[in-house]
Design an enzyme around this catalytic site. Structure first.
Site, PDB file in Angstrom:
ATOM      1  CD  GLN A   1      17.335  18.802  68.536  1.00 27.54           C
ATOM      2  OE1 GLN A   1      17.755  19.853  68.948  1.00 27.54           O
ATOM      3  NE2 GLN A   1      17.190  17.755  69.327  1.00 27.54           N
TER       4      GLN A   1
ATOM      5  CB  SER B   1      11.483  22.518  66.146  1.00 22.76           C
ATOM      6  OG  SER B   1      12.184  22.785  67.332  1.00 22.76           O
ATOM      7  CG  LEU B   2      17.443  23.042  64.096  1.00 27.45           C
ATOM      8  CD1 LEU B   2      18.282  24.122  64.727  1.00 27.45           C
ATOM      9  CD2 LEU B   2      18.179  21.745  63.986  1.00 27.45           C
TER      10      LEU B   2
ATOM     11  NE  ARG C   1      16.047  26.994  68.788  1.00 28.68           N
ATOM     12  CZ  ARG C   1      15.471  25.834  68.522  1.00 28.68           C
ATOM     13  NH1 ARG C   1      16.231  24.746  68.301  1.00 28.68           N
ATOM     14  NH2 ARG C   1      14.165  25.724  68.456  1.00 28.68           N
TER      15      ARG C   1
ATOM     16  CG  HIS D   1       9.252  23.281  71.132  1.00 27.91           C
ATOM     17  ND1 HIS D   1       9.614  24.511  70.611  1.00 27.91           N
ATOM     18  CD2 HIS D   1       9.958  22.352  70.442  1.00 27.91           C
ATOM     19  CE1 HIS D   1      10.499  24.319  69.634  1.00 27.91           C
ATOM     20  NE2 HIS D   1      10.724  23.034  69.523  1.00 27.91           N
TER      21      HIS D   1
ATOM     22  CD  GLN E   1      11.474  27.744  66.969  1.00 29.45           C
ATOM     23  OE1 GLN E   1      12.424  27.718  67.735  1.00 29.45           O
ATOM     24  NE2 GLN E   1      11.545  27.319  65.733  1.00 29.45           N
TER      25      GLN E   1
END
Length: 313
Positions: A13, A94-95, A119, A203, A252
């Site tokens: 993102q 991340s994503l 998610r 996170h 994660q």
């Protein structure tokens, strides 16, 4: 043909923008096909959203996540259609780790589109709007920022969330605690310490409920062995067993993004060229500050992708 020194890295993102991939969409029918497949899963026209929507629309987490996954997968399809060499390793921020899973064949694209939509939804809903925050801290050592978070915990949960590059960290948690940590970082001499336009504390342990919800959805999704190793955010290592990958993709959500460690793992494994398979140059900027020995090439236009293939073939 596999290139031993080549890695593919996938952004998360923050890389989204209105109009992204317009030139690739015009030049390669496979891009339209990928977006059509995603739109079928989502129940709305994802391509129209990416081209004609408002920035605030594509910044909604449950829309941003499928949007970036789809963009990365479309670019991967173009790369393969043009005969680009196969990488030896992949990693995602991340994503972007979900994009890597799709491109390495671990999970079907349609399944991934639905999973990242959920998610995003669960992550947004884990903490009520306005109660969570994230902040960028630039110009301080990790230990100084960790100490600021520790001291600010009297206001609520706050912790390191992203290790983006040396001296560039993101913290996240309860809004009051994050603001307190930002104030402490400014007092400690941070070059910049500022709240980010994100309403959920990604996170951090506050995201554990999102991981628990997503776990139930993943029970029915098939994961298979990756076609090549993916270096994961949680521990900067590869996992080849599908059940381990599924578990680590849940972890994660509520553990920090160890991007610095991921890049260092890629270079230790012999990679000296990386393709940023997604819109923009966010990861290229981070990698330059982590290890100048890893050259990053961007491929979000027809000319860039052709040049990149030519240079690494």
């Amino acid at each position: 043909m596999k290139q031993e020194n080549l890695a593919f890295i996938f952004p998360g993102q923050g890389s989204q923008k209105i109009g992204m991939l317009a030139d690739l969409h015009s030049a390669f029918p496979v891009v339209k096909s990928v977006y059509d497949r995603a739109s079928e899963v989502l129940g709305y026209d994802l391509w129209a959203l990416s081209q004609e929507g408002e920035q605030e629309d594509i910044n909604l987490t449950e829309r941003t996540q499928p949007l970036l996954l789809t963009a990365s997968f479309a670019m991967w399809q173009v790369w393969n259609e043009l005969g680009g060499p196969q990488p030896s390793y992949m990693a995602g921020h991340s994503l972007g780790e979900w994009s890597a899973l799709v491109c390495a064949g671990v999970i079907a694209f349609e399944d991934a589109v639905n999973i990242v939509r959920l998610r995003g939804k669960y992550m947004q809903e884990a903490v009520p709007a306005g109660e969570g925050a994230m902040a960028a801290i630039i110009g301080l050592d990790d230990e100084v920022v960790a100490s600021a978070c520790e001291a600010a915990r009297e206001q609520g949960e706050v912790s390191l969330a992203n290790f983006n590059s040396p001296g560039q960290l993101v913290i996240a948690g309860r809004k009051e605690a994050v603001q307190s940590a930002v104030d402490r970082c400014n007092e400690a001499g941070a070059r910049k310490a500022m709240l980010l336009p994100v309403s959920a504390p990604f996170h951090t342990e506050l995201m554990k409920p999102a991981a628990d919800r997503l776990s139930k959805d993943l029970d029915s999704v098939l994961f298979v062995n990756p076609s090549l190793p993916i270096i994961h955010n949680v521990h900067a290592q590869a996992e080849m067993e599908p059940d381990n990958i599924k578990s680590i993709m849940l972890e994660q959500i509520y553990k920090p993004v160890g991007w610095v460690a991921c890049v260092k793992s890629l270079t230790t494994l012999g990679c000296d060229v990386a393709i940023e398979c997604g819109p923009g140059k966010v990861l290229a900027g981070l990698v330059k500050r982590i290890d100048k020995g890893l050259a990053v090439k961007n491929v979000d236009s027809p000319s860039l992708i052709s040049t990149a293939i030519e240079s690494v073939s």
